[in-house]
Design an enzyme around this catalytic site. Sequence first.
Site, PDB file in Angstrom:
ATOM      1  N   ASP A  36       0.854  -1.193   0.000  1.00  0.00           N
ATOM      2  CA  ASP A  36       0.000   0.000   0.000  1.00  0.00           C
ATOM      3  C   ASP A  36       0.884   1.233   0.000  1.00  0.00           C
ATOM      4  OD1 ASP A  36      -1.781   2.172   1.022  1.00  0.00           O
ATOM      5  OD2 ASP A  36      -3.215   0.539   1.314  1.00  0.00           O
ATOM      6  N   ILE A  63       1.335   0.865  -6.681  1.00  0.00           N
ATOM      7  CA  ILE A  63       1.025  -0.097  -7.754  1.00  0.00           C
ATOM      8  C   ILE A  63       1.384   0.456  -9.138  1.00  0.00           C
ATOM      9  CG2 ILE A  63      -0.750  -1.401  -6.502  1.00  0.00           C
ATOM     10  CD1 ILE A  63      -2.841   0.227  -8.227  1.00  0.00           C
ATOM     11  N   THR A 137     -16.496  -2.777  -8.285  1.00  0.00           N
ATOM     12  CA  THR A 137     -17.708  -2.163  -7.737  1.00  0.00           C
ATOM     13  C   THR A 137     -18.911  -2.415  -8.645  1.00  0.00           C
ATOM     14  OG1 THR A 137     -18.738  -0.004  -7.377  1.00  0.00           O
ATOM     15  CG2 THR A 137     -16.880  -0.038  -8.847  1.00  0.00           C
ATOM     16  N   ASP A 138     -20.111  -2.353  -8.072  1.00  0.00           N
ATOM     17  CA  ASP A 138     -21.324  -2.450  -8.895  1.00  0.00           C
ATOM     18  C   ASP A 138     -21.549  -1.173  -9.707  1.00  0.00           C
ATOM     19  OD1 ASP A 138     -22.027  -0.772  -6.788  1.00  0.00           O
ATOM     20  OD2 ASP A 138     -23.928  -1.763  -6.349  1.00  0.00           O
ATOM     21  N   GLU A 139     -20.781  -0.103  -9.380  1.00  0.00           N
ATOM     22  CA  GLU A 139     -21.000   1.173 -10.076  1.00  0.00           C
ATOM     23  C   GLU A 139     -20.611   1.087 -11.554  1.00  0.00           C
ATOM     24  OE1 GLU A 139     -19.864   4.659  -7.828  1.00  0.00           O
ATOM     25  OE2 GLU A 139     -20.150   3.591  -5.946  1.00  0.00           O
ATOM     26  N   TYR A 162     -14.773   7.816 -11.508  1.00  0.00           N
ATOM     27  CA  TYR A 162     -14.434   6.662 -10.656  1.00  0.00           C
ATOM     28  C   TYR A 162     -14.936   5.365 -11.281  1.00  0.00           C
ATOM     29  CZ  TYR A 162     -15.084   3.131  -7.014  1.00  0.00           C
ATOM     30  OH  TYR A 162     -15.101   1.951  -6.314  1.00  0.00           O
ATOM     31  N   LYS A 166     -12.898   2.122 -12.883  1.00  0.00           N
ATOM     32  CA  LYS A 166     -13.024   0.736 -12.390  1.00  0.00           C
ATOM     33  C   LYS A 166     -13.494  -0.179 -13.537  1.00  0.00           C
ATOM     34  CE  LYS A 166     -12.496  -0.623  -8.743  1.00  0.00           C
ATOM     35  NZ  LYS A 166     -11.282  -1.090  -7.994  1.00  0.00           N
ATOM     36  N   ASN A 261     -30.882   7.353   0.580  1.00  0.00           N
ATOM     37  CA  ASN A 261     -29.876   8.051   1.391  1.00  0.00           C
ATOM     38  C   ASN A 261     -30.528   8.744   2.584  1.00  0.00           C
ATOM     39  OD1 ASN A 261     -27.896   7.264  -0.396  1.00  0.00           O
ATOM     40  ND2 ASN A 261     -27.958   9.164  -1.576  1.00  0.00           N
ATOM     41  N   ASP A 293     -27.225  18.732  -6.056  1.00  0.00           N
ATOM     42  CA  ASP A 293     -26.959  17.313  -6.329  1.00  0.00           C
ATOM     43  C   ASP A 293     -25.568  17.105  -6.928  1.00  0.00           C
ATOM     44  OD1 ASP A 293     -27.536  14.666  -6.337  1.00  0.00           O
ATOM     45  OD2 ASP A 293     -29.175  14.783  -7.791  1.00  0.00           O
TER      46      ASP A 293
HETATM   47  P1  NAD Z   1     -10.029   3.160   0.329  1.00  0.00           P
HETATM   48  O1  NAD Z   1      -9.991   4.444  -0.428  1.00  0.00           O
HETATM   49  O2  NAD Z   1     -10.501   3.149   1.733  1.00  0.00           O
HETATM   50  O3  NAD Z   1      -8.566   2.501   0.335  1.00  0.00           O
HETATM   51  C1  NAD Z   1      -7.763   2.429  -0.804  1.00  0.00           C
HETATM   52  C2  NAD Z   1      -6.384   1.975  -0.371  1.00  0.00           C
HETATM   53  O4  NAD Z   1      -5.578   1.861  -1.568  1.00  0.00           O
HETATM   54  C3  NAD Z   1      -5.675   2.974   0.550  1.00  0.00           C
HETATM   55  O5  NAD Z   1      -5.063   2.297   1.629  1.00  0.00           O
HETATM   56  C4  NAD Z   1      -4.626   3.621  -0.343  1.00  0.00           C
HETATM   57  O6  NAD Z   1      -3.456   4.039   0.343  1.00  0.00           O
HETATM   58  C5  NAD Z   1      -4.327   2.494  -1.329  1.00  0.00           C
HETATM   59  N1  NAD Z   1      -3.830   3.023  -2.602  1.00  0.00           N
HETATM   60  C6  NAD Z   1      -4.384   4.003  -3.363  1.00  0.00           C
HETATM   61  N2  NAD Z   1      -3.614   4.246  -4.430  1.00  0.00           N
HETATM   62  C7  NAD Z   1      -2.559   3.389  -4.359  1.00  0.00           C
HETATM   63  C8  NAD Z   1      -1.435   3.151  -5.182  1.00  0.00           C
HETATM   64  N3  NAD Z   1      -1.228   3.856  -6.293  1.00  0.00           N
HETATM   65  N4  NAD Z   1      -0.562   2.178  -4.824  1.00  0.00           N
HETATM   66  C9  NAD Z   1      -0.757   1.451  -3.688  1.00  0.00           C
HETATM   67  N5  NAD Z   1      -1.789   1.657  -2.852  1.00  0.00           N
HETATM   68  C10 NAD Z   1      -2.684   2.612  -3.199  1.00  0.00           C
HETATM   69  O7  NAD Z   1     -10.886   2.178  -0.585  1.00  0.00           O
HETATM   70  P2  NAD Z   1     -11.928   1.051  -0.148  1.00  0.00           P
HETATM   71  O8  NAD Z   1     -13.242   1.671   0.083  1.00  0.00           O
HETATM   72  O9  NAD Z   1     -11.314   0.192   0.886  1.00  0.00           O
HETATM   73  O10 NAD Z   1     -12.026   0.233  -1.519  1.00  0.00           O
HETATM   74  C11 NAD Z   1     -11.104  -0.809  -1.801  1.00  0.00           C
HETATM   75  C12 NAD Z   1     -11.446  -1.392  -3.160  1.00  0.00           C
HETATM   76  O11 NAD Z   1     -12.785  -1.879  -3.174  1.00  0.00           O
HETATM   77  C13 NAD Z   1     -11.344  -0.380  -4.300  1.00  0.00           C
HETATM   78  O12 NAD Z   1     -10.775  -1.034  -5.409  1.00  0.00           O
HETATM   79  C14 NAD Z   1     -12.788   0.002  -4.564  1.00  0.00           C
HETATM   80  O13 NAD Z   1     -12.968   0.373  -5.908  1.00  0.00           O
HETATM   81  C15 NAD Z   1     -13.512  -1.298  -4.242  1.00  0.00           C
HETATM   82  N6  NAD Z   1     -14.903  -1.166  -3.778  1.00  0.00           N
HETATM   83  C16 NAD Z   1     -15.218  -0.286  -2.770  1.00  0.00           C
HETATM   84  C17 NAD Z   1     -16.537  -0.220  -2.322  1.00  0.00           C
HETATM   85  C18 NAD Z   1     -16.924   0.697  -1.172  1.00  0.00           C
HETATM   86  O14 NAD Z   1     -18.113   0.806  -0.853  1.00  0.00           O
HETATM   87  N7  NAD Z   1     -15.986   1.339  -0.491  1.00  0.00           N
HETATM   88  C19 NAD Z   1     -17.518  -1.013  -2.908  1.00  0.00           C
HETATM   89  C20 NAD Z   1     -17.147  -1.891  -3.932  1.00  0.00           C
HETATM   90  C21 NAD Z   1     -15.843  -1.959  -4.350  1.00  0.00           C
HETATM   91  P1  TYD Z   2     -20.788   7.618  -1.184  1.00  0.00           P
HETATM   92  O1  TYD Z   2     -20.623   7.146   0.214  1.00  0.00           O
HETATM   93  O2  TYD Z   2     -19.883   8.696  -1.693  1.00  0.00           O
HETATM   94  O3  TYD Z   2     -20.735   6.319  -2.113  1.00  0.00           O
HETATM   95  P2  TYD Z   2     -21.083   6.163  -3.707  1.00  0.00           P
HETATM   96  O4  TYD Z   2     -21.124   7.487  -4.320  1.00  0.00           O
HETATM   97  O5  TYD Z   2     -19.913   5.351  -4.170  1.00  0.00           O
HETATM   98  O6  TYD Z   2     -22.377   5.423  -3.746  1.00  0.00           O
HETATM   99  O7  TYD Z   2     -22.276   8.132  -1.354  1.00  0.00           O
HETATM  100  C1  TYD Z   2     -23.396   7.293  -1.088  1.00  0.00           C
HETATM  101  C2  TYD Z   2     -24.633   8.057  -1.477  1.00  0.00           C
HETATM  102  O8  TYD Z   2     -24.785   9.179  -0.586  1.00  0.00           O
HETATM  103  C3  TYD Z   2     -24.577   8.653  -2.860  1.00  0.00           C
HETATM  104  O9  TYD Z   2     -25.884   8.573  -3.441  1.00  0.00           O
HETATM  105  C4  TYD Z   2     -24.199  10.105  -2.653  1.00  0.00           C
HETATM  106  C5  TYD Z   2     -24.807  10.425  -1.295  1.00  0.00           C
HETATM  107  N1  TYD Z   2     -24.088  11.409  -0.478  1.00  0.00           N
HETATM  108  C6  TYD Z   2     -24.776  12.493   0.089  1.00  0.00           C
HETATM  109  O10 TYD Z   2     -25.994  12.662  -0.115  1.00  0.00           O
HETATM  110  N2  TYD Z   2     -24.074  13.380   0.867  1.00  0.00           N
HETATM  111  C7  TYD Z   2     -22.737  13.241   1.104  1.00  0.00           C
HETATM  112  O11 TYD Z   2     -22.132  14.107   1.807  1.00  0.00           O
HETATM  113  C8  TYD Z   2     -22.058  12.120   0.545  1.00  0.00           C
HETATM  114  C9  TYD Z   2     -20.581  11.927   0.766  1.00  0.00           C
HETATM  115  C10 TYD Z   2     -22.774  11.225  -0.244  1.00  0.00           C
END
Ligand code: NAD
Ligand code: TYD
Length: 357
Positions: A36, A63, A137-139, A162, A166, A261, A293
Amino acid sequence: MTAPQRVLVTGGAGFIGSSVVRHLLADSQAKVLNFDSLTYAANLKSLESCSNDARYRFQRGDIRDLAAVKEAFRSFRPTHVLHLAAESHVDRSLTGPQAFIETNVVGTGIMLQAARDYFDSLSGEEKSAFRFLHVSTDEVFGSLEDDGMFTPTTPYDPSSPYSASKAASDHLVRAWGRSFGLPILITNCSNNYGPCQFPEKLIPLMILNAKEGIALPVYGKGDNVRDWLYVEDHARAIWSVAQKGRLGATYLIGGEEERTNLSVVHTICDILDEEVPHADIKDRKSLVEFVTDRPGHDFRYAIDCSATQKELGWSPLESFETGLRRTILWYLNNDPWLESIRSGSYRAWMEENYAWR
Ligand code: NAD
Ligand code: TYD
């Protein structure tokens, strides 16, 4: 006796990655290398419980740095790669998309290049055991209306920089599987929540603002819908796919917990009012402020993960109600973790970049 599994986790200091590392150390015999670069989203405090474990090693590395990634493969000789490192926040991708292209697309390309070279150098059991799992991600599937759910065959239609980055990385991973025979797997998961999530995402941001009694910025009308999965359920799913998944397959992972939300924010307010009543604010729901929004805001995500559940025998253990309360209590009781991110630079970034609020 078979040799222990050696799992290279990228992004292991992030929210989901740290949960994966903790899960591997607690529930498997695997050795773990956490690779990391420690961006703003990383927090090594999330791994304090692992730091003295002889099976755990941390290496600071990027990475995008092919030499560093190759060296990690050479010295650690992973049986599994769980690739999570990414830029992960949609709002940041709107104000600074380039970093998402560099880390999520170019960085994944570099991971694949190094993994392919390493895989080609293996033979026998080591070769047949090797797996590269990309956590996505599902996004990538874009936005749903009121009805319908994403399935593994839903076409890609990403909306934000984003999700586009992905989607691009998913395509690269699949291409390395088809063209070069790299044994890949992909997981596409819904929104995660739980301890150790950086408080720029909806749930931790709302918990901390509501706790302090400051405004709760809800985008648009708050009627956008997300499916929520407790992070530890995701970590178990990832490891299950890495061990039992079919080569080249895509696994959808979700919590089957769809919420608007606004209803998420209201539930957080109710739980906080009960747990830590505010001296001046009787009902924290009054703190909600509807703000401009998010551009390109996907309306709804929903996941049909029945195929994953049936094939792997995995299912979420935490309901949204129990998981949310656990999460809130964690944020109320972990000030040292929070202190490390309450830095001036994070606040300054928020003020500069959230122009549409
Ligand atoms: P996060 O932002 O909390 O953590 C990302 C980590 O990656 C951090 O520790 C950061 O230091 C490291 N990182 C970033 N750039 C880097 C680089 N160039 N080299 C090495 N390390 C690096 O993210 P998260 O929410 O834990 O998500 C992790 C993974 O899961 C991501 O690939 C994200 O797309 C995917 N994901 C997240 C969610 C969600 O709800 N958070 C849902 C589905 C999928
Ligand atoms: P987020 O946690 O950023 O995840 P994602 O955009 O990947 O789904 O946001 C979740 C939902 O909440 C999204 O519809 C955007 C909304 N949102 C707010 O309404 N206010 C906020 O301050 C944030 C960060 C997100």
